[in-house]
Enzyme design. Structure first.
Site, PDB file in Angstrom:
ATOM      1  N   ASP A  74      -9.296  -4.553   8.875  1.00 27.10           N
ATOM      2  CA  ASP A  74      -8.237  -5.602   9.347  1.00 27.10           C
ATOM      3  C   ASP A  74      -8.723  -6.167  10.890  1.00 27.10           C
ATOM      4  OD1 ASP A  74      -5.637  -4.613   7.719  1.00 27.10           O
ATOM      5  OD2 ASP A  74      -6.902  -2.914   8.279  1.00 27.10           O
ATOM      6  N   HIS A  86      -2.373   0.766   8.446  1.00 25.38           N
ATOM      7  CA  HIS A  86      -3.499  -0.078   7.513  1.00 25.38           C
ATOM      8  C   HIS A  86      -2.510  -0.920   6.569  1.00 25.38           C
ATOM      9  CE1 HIS A  86      -6.585  -2.185   5.174  1.00 25.38           C
ATOM     10  NE2 HIS A  86      -6.366  -1.056   4.342  1.00 25.38           N
ATOM     11  N   ARG A 144     -11.164  -8.718   9.951  1.00 29.94           N
ATOM     12  CA  ARG A 144     -10.410  -9.886   9.590  1.00 29.94           C
ATOM     13  C   ARG A 144      -9.881 -10.893  10.546  1.00 29.94           C
ATOM     14  NH1 ARG A 144      -7.602  -6.453   4.718  1.00 29.94           N
ATOM     15  NH2 ARG A 144      -9.102  -7.139   2.889  1.00 29.94           N
ATOM     16  N   ARG A 196       0.846  -1.314  -0.105  1.00 30.85           N
ATOM     17  CA  ARG A 196      -0.071  -0.035   0.097  1.00 30.85           C
ATOM     18  C   ARG A 196       0.933   1.354   0.144  1.00 30.85           C
ATOM     19  NH1 ARG A 196      -2.418  -3.520   3.683  1.00 30.85           N
ATOM     20  NH2 ARG A 196      -4.605  -4.262   3.062  1.00 30.85           N
TER      21      ARG A 196
END
Length: 332
Positions: A166, A193, A169, A106
């Site tokens: 997250d 993140h 998850r 990212r």
């Protein structure tokens, strides 16, 4: 008025005197379009505006969603390439940005994303100065910091979606390991993140039972350090696995951001791991990263300070250094 706008302006007479909540989503790619769809299904706002510079794409995406309005809470969906369509929005969600390619982190998207924010944000804030802004564009934490600097908005009014996904998850994987419904799992992912994110195992619980005291798992093992390490790796690698398989993550992030929208527009005072500007949180300042934060109609509120270990704090410090350096390299 465009064909899409004519086709979807279907307010009943009973709502004529009321000002409905208005959500604008910038970017009609996989994430933005899925978010618009999820927001309409959930009924978080009466009006959803999907904005993109690609007029044919954005009008088509909005029209496709609008054709299902009969099966959702009453609403209005608009697709437009005109910034004016976002005027007086209550919330603006920014998903536009370069696509993350397989194997790409990212943080590698930072330069292109920053240039886009510099060009776009001043125009949007001009038409929606009172809106709450939610940054989803990656790298989320760095772009949140950059956007705050560009716009001059206060930290409560502009924040990132952070590690809300997250955290979801993590809870899903803990649920799979223990056989417990995710609604009864209380665990948070904090920090970036991205690759340096930190699960706060030390304060994770199932019901009122600390996860450290959880015994046998559904697989016959115990919830020990090796299990935690494996789950953390799976959380970090989730996006890479999905991108490698289908090119983009969109469904879960659409639901995650819709959850944030609900917390804002319904004034829920929910604790969510959004990315916001820190001021001496766990010794960290002048950086945006995710921490358990109260989210309500005013946006990002109080940041909670759960008890954490020294190792977790060290991990957060390293995550902050990593994010701060990327921002500095961009000139912020």
């Amino acid at each position: 008025m465009t064909t899409t706008q004519r086709a979807t302006s279907l307010y009943p007479a009973a709502l004529a005197g009321a000002r409905p909540a208005k959500v604008s989503i910038i970017g009609a790619g996989a994430v933005g379009s899925t978010l618009a769809y999820a927001a309409v299904i959930k009924g978080v706002a009466r009006e959803v505006v999907l904005y993109d510079i690609n007029r044919s794409r954005v009008e088509a995406e909005a029209l496709d969603i609008a054709h299902g309005i009969q099966f959702t809470p009453v609403g209005n969906v608009v697709g437009s390439d005109d910034v004016e369509a976002m005027r007086d929005s209550d919330v603006v969600v920014i998903t536009a940005g370069p696509k993350q390619e397989p194997g790409q982190s990212r943080l590698e998207l930072a330069g292109a994303s920053a240039k886009l924010m510099e060009k776009m944000l001043p125009r949007v804030v001009e038409v929606a100065p009172e809106a709450i802004y939610i940054m989803v564009t990656n790298p989320c934490d760095v772009m949140t910091y950059v956007a705050l600097k560009i716009t001059g908005l206060p930290r409560n009014q502009l924040f990132g979606s952070g590690t809300v996904l997250d955290t979801s998850r993590l809870r899903y994987l803990v649920g799979q390991e223990t056989g417990i419904a995710v609604q009864n799992i209380h665990a948070y992912v904090t920090g970036e993140h991205g690759d340096s994110e930190i699960p706060l195992w030390s304060c994770s619980e199932i019901g009122n039972v600390p996860l450290a005291q959880w015994g046998q798992t559904v697989n016959g093992g115990v919830f020990d350090g090796e299990t935690r390490k494996r789950i953390k790796t799976d959380v970090v690698n989730s996006a890479y696995e999905i991108i490698n398989g289908k090119g983009a993550t969109n469904y879960a992030v659409g639901l995650a951001v819709t959850n944030i929208l609900g917390a804002v527009l319904r004034d829920e005072s929910r604790v969510l791991t959004i990315s916001t500007l820190l001021d001496d949180w766990q010794g960290l300042s002048d950086v945006c990263l995710s921490a358990p934060t109260v989210v309500d109609r005013q946006g990002a509120g109080k940041i909670l300070c759960p008890p954490i270990t020294l190792n977790e704090r060290d991990g957060l410090t390293e995550s902050a250094k990593r994010l701060r350096q990327v921002a500095r390299d961009l000139g912020y």
